[in-house]
Scaffold this motif. Structure first.
Motif, short mmCIF file in Angstrom:
data_model
loop_
_atom_site.label_atom_id
_atom_site.label_comp_id
_atom_site.label_asym_id
_atom_site.label_seq_id
_atom_site.Cartn_x
_atom_site.Cartn_y
_atom_site.Cartn_z
N ILE A 41 0.88 -1.17 0.00
CA ILE A 41 0.00 0.00 0.00
C ILE A 41 0.91 1.22 0.00
CG2 ILE A 41 -1.88 1.23 1.14
CD1 ILE A 41 -2.55 -1.40 2.59
N ARG A 42 0.75 2.09 -0.99
CA ARG A 42 1.68 3.20 -1.21
C ARG A 42 1.16 4.50 -0.63
NH1 ARG A 42 1.97 1.46 -7.54
NH2 ARG A 42 2.97 -0.57 -7.24
N SER A 43 2.06 5.37 -0.36
CA SER A 43 1.73 6.66 0.22
C SER A 43 0.78 7.44 -0.69
CB SER A 43 3.02 7.46 0.42
OG SER A 43 2.74 8.75 0.89
N GLY A 44 -0.32 7.94 -0.11
CA GLY A 44 -1.24 8.81 -0.83
C GLY A 44 -2.18 8.14 -1.81
N GLU A 45 -2.13 6.82 -1.95
CA GLU A 45 -2.98 6.14 -2.93
C GLU A 45 -4.19 5.49 -2.25
OE1 GLU A 45 -1.69 2.65 -4.98
OE2 GLU A 45 -1.16 1.58 -3.15
N THR A 46 -5.16 5.09 -3.07
CA THR A 46 -6.26 4.25 -2.61
C THR A 46 -6.13 2.89 -3.28
OG1 THR A 46 -7.74 6.15 -2.33
CG2 THR A 46 -8.76 3.99 -2.47
N LEU A 47 -5.91 1.89 -2.44
CA LEU A 47 -5.85 0.51 -2.92
C LEU A 47 -7.16 -0.17 -2.54
CD1 LEU A 47 -4.17 -1.88 -4.14
CD2 LEU A 47 -3.57 -2.46 -1.75
N ALA A 48 -7.92 -0.60 -3.54
CA ALA A 48 -9.18 -1.28 -3.28
C ALA A 48 -8.95 -2.78 -3.16
CB ALA A 48 -10.17 -1.00 -4.40
N ILE A 49 -9.64 -3.40 -2.21
CA ILE A 49 -9.64 -4.85 -2.06
C ILE A 49 -11.07 -5.31 -2.28
CG2 ILE A 49 -9.03 -6.81 -0.58
CD1 ILE A 49 -6.66 -5.01 -1.01
N VAL A 50 -11.31 -6.07 -3.35
CA VAL A 50 -12.67 -6.48 -3.68
C VAL A 50 -12.76 -8.01 -3.70
CG1 VAL A 50 -13.11 -4.40 -5.02
CG2 VAL A 50 -12.32 -6.44 -6.19
N GLY A 51 -13.97 -8.49 -3.47
CA GLY A 51 -14.22 -9.93 -3.49
C GLY A 51 -15.53 -10.22 -2.81
#
Length: 547
Positions: A315-325
Motif C-alpha cells: 500500500i503506497r503513500s497517498g494512494e487508494t488501494l481497493a480490495i474487492v471480493g
C-alpha cells in the motif's frame, strides 16, 4: 408477476408517529398503496423516508409505546391487519406474512443451533409435525437455499455462518412456510453483488407464483433487477409510484431523478488523479491468517479456514488501494490482520520497515495512531454512552497528543473537517443519521493524523446519495492530508470511482490486481469477470431478473 390484477393487500391513509424526548415525529404520513397477487412491489427511499416503518407497521412490529399507528387500514384479504386481535395477527405472522430482515442476527437466536430454530418454527405453525420430519425438512431447505453440507450446518450456531449464509438461513425460515406476502426489508444491503444476485434468484425460484413481495431498499439497482412496480418515499410521504420501466425511463419528481442520478455505475469515469509512485507504507509478504476448525468433545483441530492464504501486496503513500471480493474471500480479515486485530499465522507485515507481526498490544501502540480503520456499521463502533466530544478526543488522550488546544476546539475542528457543525459536539451517537455517524467515525480516524485508513465496507450500508457524499469527502480528505486508503468493498462501481489500484481476492488469495481502470475495463480472470457481470445496471434490460 401473475397476470391477475387482484389486490392481496390494500393500504389506505397509513400514518405512524414516534415520540422523542421533546417532540413527536411523523414517520409515515397518510400513505396509500396496493399490492397485487404475485407481484414484487418495491419501496425505495433514503434513511428516514419511512419505508422500513411502513413494512413494520403492516404486521404491527412498531415498538410500543415509543411508536404508534395513529390512522389508516391495511386490508389483507379483506381483514384489517391494524385492527385485528393480536392473537389472530400472530397466527398470520410467518405463515401468511413473512419478513426478511436486513440483519439476520436480529431474527436468529445466537445461542440456539440453526436446526433447532428451523424445527421450532415449523412445529409452531404445524404442531402435528414430528421433530424428525421437521429436521429433515430443515435439511432440505438449507440445501435449497445453497448452504453447503446442510446436515452438518443444522448443528451449527448462527455466529458460525458468514453474513451471506445467515441471510440464506433467514430466507429459508421465511419461505419454508410458503407465505402469501413476503416483506423483504433491505435483505441484501451489506452483501456482495454475486451473493446478492444469488439470493435474488433464490427468492424468485423458491417463492410460489402466488406469493407477493414488498421489497424495501435504498438501492435503485436492486429495484431494477427485481420489481414490477415501484413506490418512491421521501420524508414519510409517497412522492411517486408507477410501473418499473416507465418510472426509470421518465421519472416525474426531482427526488426520484436525484436517486437515479446518484447510483454509481461502471460506465462512470474512473478516478483521474492516479497515485502510483508513492513509497510503500505497508508491505505484506506471504501472509497467512488461518483459523482452526475444531470438532468433538475435546475440540480437536480437524482443519483450517484459510481466510488469507499466502498473500503479498504493498500500500503506497497517498494512494487508494481497493480490495474487492465476495463474502468469505478474506478481504476484511486481511485488513484486520494488518492492524493487529487478527493474529497472523505466518508471513510478514511491515510498516515503513517496522515488523508488525507478533507484536503485543503494548508494542503495537506506537504504530496504532498511524494506522486507523473505519468500519461498516458506524453505530456499533461508537460508544452510545459517550458524547461526540469524548469520542473524537479519546484517542488523542490515549496517545498523549492533547497539547495546547482544548478538547472542544479539537472536536469542533474535526467535525468541520467532515462537514458537520460545532452544534453536534455534545450530542450522542443515537442523535445522528447513519451518514452522519459514518462522518464521525471518519473524523475519529483523522484525529490521530494517520498515514493509512482502512475503510472496511465503510459506505456499503449507506443510501446512494449519502454514499456519494461520503466518497467525495474521503477523496477530498485524501488530497488535503495525503492519506492512503485501503478500501475494502464488494461494490465495483464505487471502487472505480475512488481507487487507484485494485486487488481482487478469492478464497484468501489474489486472483488479479492492477490499475483500477484496467482491472474493471479489461478483466483477465474469470472470477473478476463474474463479479462485474453481477453488478446491476439500472435501465439495462439484461440485468432484469424478474418481470
Amino acid at each position: 408477476m401473475s397476470e391477475t390484477t387482484e389486490n392481496i393487500l390494500e393500504v389506505r391513509n397509513l400514518s405512524v408517529e414516534f415520540k422523542t424526548e421533546d417532540t413527536v415525529v411523523r414517520a409515515v404520513d397518510n400513505l396509500s398503496f396496493d399490492l397485487k397477487s404475485g407481484e414484487i412491489f418495491g419501496i425505495v427511499g433514503e434513511s428516514g423516508s419511512g419505508k422500513s416503518v411502513t413494512g413494520m407497521s403492516l404486521i404491527r412490529l412498531i415498538p410500543d409505546p415509543i411508536g404508534k399507528i395513529v390512522s389508516g387500514e391495511a386490508l389483507f384479504r379483506g381483514n384489517d391487519l391494524l385492527q385485528m386481535p393480536i392473537e389472530e395477527l400472530k397466527r398470520i405472522r410467518g405463515k401468511e406474512i413473512g419478513i426478511i430482515f436486513q440483519e439476520p442476527m436480529t431474527a436468529l437466536s445466537p445461542l440456539v443451533k440453526v436446526g433447532n430454530q428451523i424445527v421450532e418454527t415449523l412445529k409452531l405453525h404445524d404442531p402435528s409435525l414430528t421433530k424428525e420430519l421437521a429436521w429433515k425438512q430443515g435439511i432440505d431447505w438449507l440445501e435449497k437455499v445453497g448452504i453447503p453440507e446442510p446436515e452438518h450446518r443444522m448443528n451449527s450456531y448462527p455466529f458460525e455462518f458468514s453474513g451471506g449464509m445467515r441471510q440464506r438461513v433467514m430466507i429459508a425460515l421465511v419461505l419454508m412456510l410458503d407465505p402469501s406476502i413476503i416483506i423483504a426489508d433491505e435483505p441484501t444491503t451489506a452483501l456482495d453483488v454475486t451473493t446478492q444476485r444469488q439470493i435474488f434468484e433464490l427468492i424468485l425460484q423458491v417463492k410460489s407464483k402466488e406469493s407477493s413481495i414488498i421489497f424495501i431498499t435504498h438501492d435503485m439497482g436492486v429495484i431494477w433487477q427485481l420489481c414490477d412496480r415501484v413506490m418512491v418515499m421521501e420524508k414519510a410521504k409517497k412522492v411517486e409510484e408507477g410501473a418499473l420501466e416507465e418510472l426509470f425511463a421518465s421519472p416525474k419528481e426531482p427526488y426520484t431523478k436525484a436517486l437515479l442520478s446518484a447510483v454509481p455505475r461502471l460506465t462512470d469515469d474512473p478516478k483521474s488523479d492516479l497515485r502510483d509512485s508513492g513509497e510503500a507504507i505497508i508491505s505484506v509478504e506471504n501472509l497467512k491468517t488461518w483459523f482452526a476448525v475444531k470438532k468433538g468433545l475435546f475440540s480437536k483441530t480437524v482443519g483450517h479456514v484459510k481466510a488469507v492464504d499466502d498473500l503479498s501486496l504493498d500500500i503506497r503513500s497517498g494512494e487508494t488501494l481497493a480490495i474487492v471480493g465476495e463474502s468469505g474471500s478474506g478481504k476484511s480479515t486481511l485488513g484486520r490482520t494488518i492492524l493487529g486485530l487478527e493474529k497472523a499465522t505466518s508471513g510478514r507485515i511491515t510498516y515503513r520497515g517496522n515488523s508488525l507481526v507478533g507484536l503485543s498490544c503494548k508494542a503495537f501502540l506506537p504504530f496504532r495512531k498511524n494506522l486507523q480503520i473505519v468500519f461498516q456499521d458506524p453505530f456499533s463502533s461508537l460508544n452510545p454512552r459517550m458524547t461526540i466530544l469524548d469520542i473524537l478526543t479519546e484517542g488523542l488522550e490515549e496517545h498523549g497528543m492533547l497539547k495546547g488546544e482544548s478538547k472542544t476546539d479539537i472536536a469542533v475542528r474535526l467535525l468541520e473537517e467532515v462537514q458537520l457543525g460545532a452544534e453536534h459536539v455534545f450530542r450522542y451517537p443515537h442523535e445522528f443519521s447513519g451518514g452522519q455517524r459514518q462522518r464521525i467515525c471518519i473524523a475519529r480516524a483523522l484525529s490521530l493524523k494517520p498515514e493509512l485508513i482502512i475503510c472496511d465496507e465503510a459506505v456499503s450500508a449507506l443510501d446512494v446519495t449519502i454514499q456519494a457524499q461520503v466518497i467525495d469527502l474521503l477523496m477530498d480528505l485524501q488530497k488535503k492530508h495525503d492519506l492512503a486508503y485501503m478500501f475494502i468493498s464488494h461494490d465495483l462501481s464505487v471502487v472505480k470511482k475512488i481507487s487507484d489500484r485494485t486487488v481482487v481476492m478469492k478464497s484468501g488469495k489474489i486472483v488479479e490486481q492492477g490499475v483500477t481502470a484496467e482491472v474493471i475495463g479489461n478483466p483477465q480472470h474469470e472470477y473478476t469477470k463474474s463479479l462485474l457481470e453481477a453488478v446491476p445496471i439500472p435501465g439495462n434490460p439484461s440485468c432484469r431478473l424478474a418481470g
